[in-house]
Design an enzyme around this catalytic site. Structure first.
Site, PDB file in Angstrom:
ATOM      1  N   CYS A 179     -28.422 -45.109 123.046  1.00  0.00           N
ATOM      2  CA  CYS A 179     -29.907 -45.363 123.468  1.00  0.00           C
ATOM      3  C   CYS A 179     -30.002 -43.603 123.918  1.00  0.00           C
ATOM      4  CB  CYS A 179     -29.989 -45.867 124.828  1.00  0.00           C
ATOM      5  SG  CYS A 179     -30.035 -47.825 124.778  1.00  0.00           S
ATOM      6  N   CYS A 237     -41.938 -39.917 118.442  1.00  0.00           N
ATOM      7  CA  CYS A 237     -42.456 -40.664 119.605  1.00  0.00           C
ATOM      8  C   CYS A 237     -43.263 -39.762 120.065  1.00  0.00           C
ATOM      9  CB  CYS A 237     -41.404 -41.042 120.574  1.00  0.00           C
ATOM     10  SG  CYS A 237     -42.099 -42.052 121.802  1.00  0.00           S
ATOM     11  N   GLU A 263     -33.998 -43.441 112.038  1.00  0.00           N
ATOM     12  CA  GLU A 263     -32.679 -44.104 112.463  1.00  0.00           C
ATOM     13  C   GLU A 263     -32.874 -45.696 112.793  1.00  0.00           C
ATOM     14  OE1 GLU A 263     -30.320 -39.948 113.102  1.00  0.00           O
ATOM     15  OE2 GLU A 263     -31.186 -41.182 114.918  1.00  0.00           O
ATOM     16  N   CYS A 318     -34.960 -38.466 126.894  1.00  0.00           N
ATOM     17  CA  CYS A 318     -34.982 -39.061 125.688  1.00  0.00           C
ATOM     18  C   CYS A 318     -34.727 -37.995 124.601  1.00  0.00           C
ATOM     19  CB  CYS A 318     -35.957 -40.169 125.484  1.00  0.00           C
ATOM     20  SG  CYS A 318     -35.751 -41.003 123.906  1.00  0.00           S
ATOM     21  N   CYS A 361     -30.689 -52.271 116.254  1.00  0.00           N
ATOM     22  CA  CYS A 361     -31.800 -51.427 116.968  1.00  0.00           C
ATOM     23  C   CYS A 361     -32.543 -50.865 116.009  1.00  0.00           C
ATOM     24  CB  CYS A 361     -30.744 -50.548 118.121  1.00  0.00           C
ATOM     25  SG  CYS A 361     -31.881 -49.583 118.892  1.00  0.00           S
ATOM     26  N   CYS A 375     -40.592 -38.933 127.507  1.00  0.00           N
ATOM     27  CA  CYS A 375     -39.548 -39.154 128.478  1.00  0.00           C
ATOM     28  C   CYS A 375     -38.602 -37.894 128.556  1.00  0.00           C
ATOM     29  CB  CYS A 375     -38.847 -40.289 127.913  1.00  0.00           C
ATOM     30  SG  CYS A 375     -39.878 -41.791 128.070  1.00  0.00           S
TER      31      CYS A 375
HETATM   32  N1  SAH Z   1     -40.237 -46.472 123.684  1.00  0.00           N
HETATM   33  C1  SAH Z   1     -39.407 -47.587 123.758  1.00  0.00           C
HETATM   34  C2  SAH Z   1     -38.202 -48.152 122.804  1.00  0.00           C
HETATM   35  C3  SAH Z   1     -37.209 -46.595 122.666  1.00  0.00           C
HETATM   36  S1  SAH Z   1     -36.153 -46.339 123.977  1.00  0.00           S
HETATM   37  C4  SAH Z   1     -39.057 -47.781 125.255  1.00  0.00           C
HETATM   38  O1  SAH Z   1     -39.110 -46.782 126.205  1.00  0.00           O
HETATM   39  O2  SAH Z   1     -38.425 -48.744 125.795  1.00  0.00           O
HETATM   40  C5  SAH Z   1     -34.942 -47.398 124.216  1.00  0.00           C
HETATM   41  C6  SAH Z   1     -34.286 -47.324 125.391  1.00  0.00           C
HETATM   42  O3  SAH Z   1     -33.338 -46.251 125.624  1.00  0.00           O
HETATM   43  C7  SAH Z   1     -35.214 -47.535 126.713  1.00  0.00           C
HETATM   44  O4  SAH Z   1     -34.711 -48.100 127.888  1.00  0.00           O
HETATM   45  C8  SAH Z   1     -35.026 -45.862 127.166  1.00  0.00           C
HETATM   46  O5  SAH Z   1     -35.515 -45.447 128.278  1.00  0.00           O
HETATM   47  C9  SAH Z   1     -33.536 -45.623 126.968  1.00  0.00           C
HETATM   48  N2  SAH Z   1     -33.100 -44.146 126.678  1.00  0.00           N
HETATM   49  C10 SAH Z   1     -33.786 -43.294 126.205  1.00  0.00           C
HETATM   50  N3  SAH Z   1     -33.049 -42.284 126.451  1.00  0.00           N
HETATM   51  C11 SAH Z   1     -31.905 -42.399 126.964  1.00  0.00           C
HETATM   52  C12 SAH Z   1     -30.778 -41.692 127.241  1.00  0.00           C
HETATM   53  N4  SAH Z   1     -30.433 -40.589 127.084  1.00  0.00           N
HETATM   54  N5  SAH Z   1     -29.539 -42.404 127.520  1.00  0.00           N
HETATM   55  C13 SAH Z   1     -29.698 -43.557 128.040  1.00  0.00           C
HETATM   56  N6  SAH Z   1     -30.711 -44.491 127.780  1.00  0.00           N
HETATM   57  C14 SAH Z   1     -31.999 -43.655 127.194  1.00  0.00           C
END
Ligand code: SAH
Length: 346
Positions: free
Chosen positions: A339, A114, A94, A121, A107, A118
């Protein structure tokens, strides 16, 4: 036996020139094809009208052009657009177009799924299927540029690698895609308008500094206390904050580019004064700013956005310490485009 055709866009301009020379043609032909593929965005060899029929057939016999296809496009009530992008092997990633009054930001994804874990996420639940090729990353940007011109009457202005995947675990392809995006033969965008966001892979941050890259770096920090960070981003056990910090200092010394820390504040996880104090300390290691992002719920409520008092505390303590902080509201939540929500849901 059928010969597996190669994706022609995996070839550099020099490799294309060599190919034509080996075929007994002029090397210059390689430049023409390269231009068709990148600046003119040709989808078929038939489109390459300044090549002879024989040359086009010869290319057809050797190569394929693996273009992505935007399968589903969803538009949010706030103007955000989410593309479900189908790849040549039927996998889906996406990408998101985020409009503001003056900018359009793309974006984009760097991997299918991935490999990081985390806890907050949605993409982490998909597991990593494969890395995206440079052209698959580039095509996502081109698709969003087109949509920006169509819906907002202006070209794309910024790119963030904050879609699916960890860009530094697909570093070479991300770098090649950025080369195309910034080169005059591609989109000619300034690297200063590109942000690569990472969970923090120390070795790769150092490599980026050594490679003298010109784009910006954002790190998803979320906590400056190892124990807390490991509990929400388990790979922090492998890449602890001390290593991350050392890599970031190295990055700043080499590039003189300030780092952005992305940070979500969750209730009961990192909403106490000690969490803010640790962040302030961490920010002092290298010039940086903090971007507090809203939490986008992905599940059963294990994680909850902190109360506004906690966010206010972060803001005032950071400001007292002369650290720039911005509080960013999420966009596109109604279409799961915010995000951490990218998970190939319909
Ligand atoms: N792997 C990379 C890029 C993808 S995540 C990274 O970790 O930076 C993009 C951003 O979204 C990151 O800052 C991540 O921490 C944030 N993110 C992930 N899940 C989220 C959520 N449920 N709510 C808000 N931000 C989130």
């Amino acid at each position: 036996m059928e010969i597996k055709k190669k994706d022609i866009r995996a070839l550099s301009k020099d490799q294309l020139r060599d190919f034509f020379q080996k075929e007994g043609d002029k090397a210059f032909r390689g430049n023409q094809v390269y231009e068709w593929l990148w600046s003119k965005g040709a989808h078929t060899f038939e489109d390459m009208t300044n090549l002879s029929k024989e040359t086009r057939q010869m290319l057809e016999d050797h190569f394929v052009i693996n273009h992505i296809k935007v399968d589903v496009m969803q538009r949010s009530s706030d103007g955000t657009v989410k593309n479900a992008v189908r790849l040549h092997d039927n996998l889906v990633v996406e990408s998101v177009l985020i409009p503001t009054k003056t900018r359009t930001t793309a974006c984009v994804s760097s991997q299918v799924g991935c490999s990081l874990d985390c806890k907050f996420c949605a993409t982490a639940r998909l597991k990593r299927m494969r890395n995206l090729n440079p052209d698959e990353i580039y095509d996502q940007v081109v698709a969003i540029d087109r949509e920006s011109r169509l819906y907002f009457d202006r070209p794309l202005s910024n790119i963030v690698f904050m879609g699916m995947g960890e860009p530094l675990m697909n570093y070479n392809n991300v770098l090649k895609a950025i080369d195309k995006i910034t080169s005059p033969e591609g989109l000619g965008m300034s690297p200063k308008r590109i942000v690569v966001s990472t969970s923090g892979v120390p070795k790769m941050i150092k490599k980026m500094a050594d490679d003298d890259v010109k784009f910006k770096l954002a790190v998803s920090l979320h906590s400056a206390i190892d124990e807390v960070r490991t509990s929400i981003m388990p790979f922090n056990a492998t890449f602890p904050l001390a290593d991350l910090r050392e890599a970031l200092v190295y990055w700043y010394e080499k590039t003189k580019n300030r780092i952005t820390y992305e940070y979500v504040v969750w209730e009961g996880i990192n909403d106490k004064r000690k969490d803010v104090d640790a962040l302030v300390q961490f920010c002092k290691f290298a010039p940086s700013k903090v971007n507090i992002i809203e939490y986008n719920p992905i599940d059963d409520g294990q994680f909850q956005q902190a109360k506004s008092q906690a966010i206010d505390m972060y803001q005032s303590v950071l400001e007292e310490n002369n650290i720039t902080v911005t509080i960013r509201r999420s966009r596109g939540k109604d279409i799961d485009a915010a995000c951490g929500q990218l998970a190939n849901k319909d």
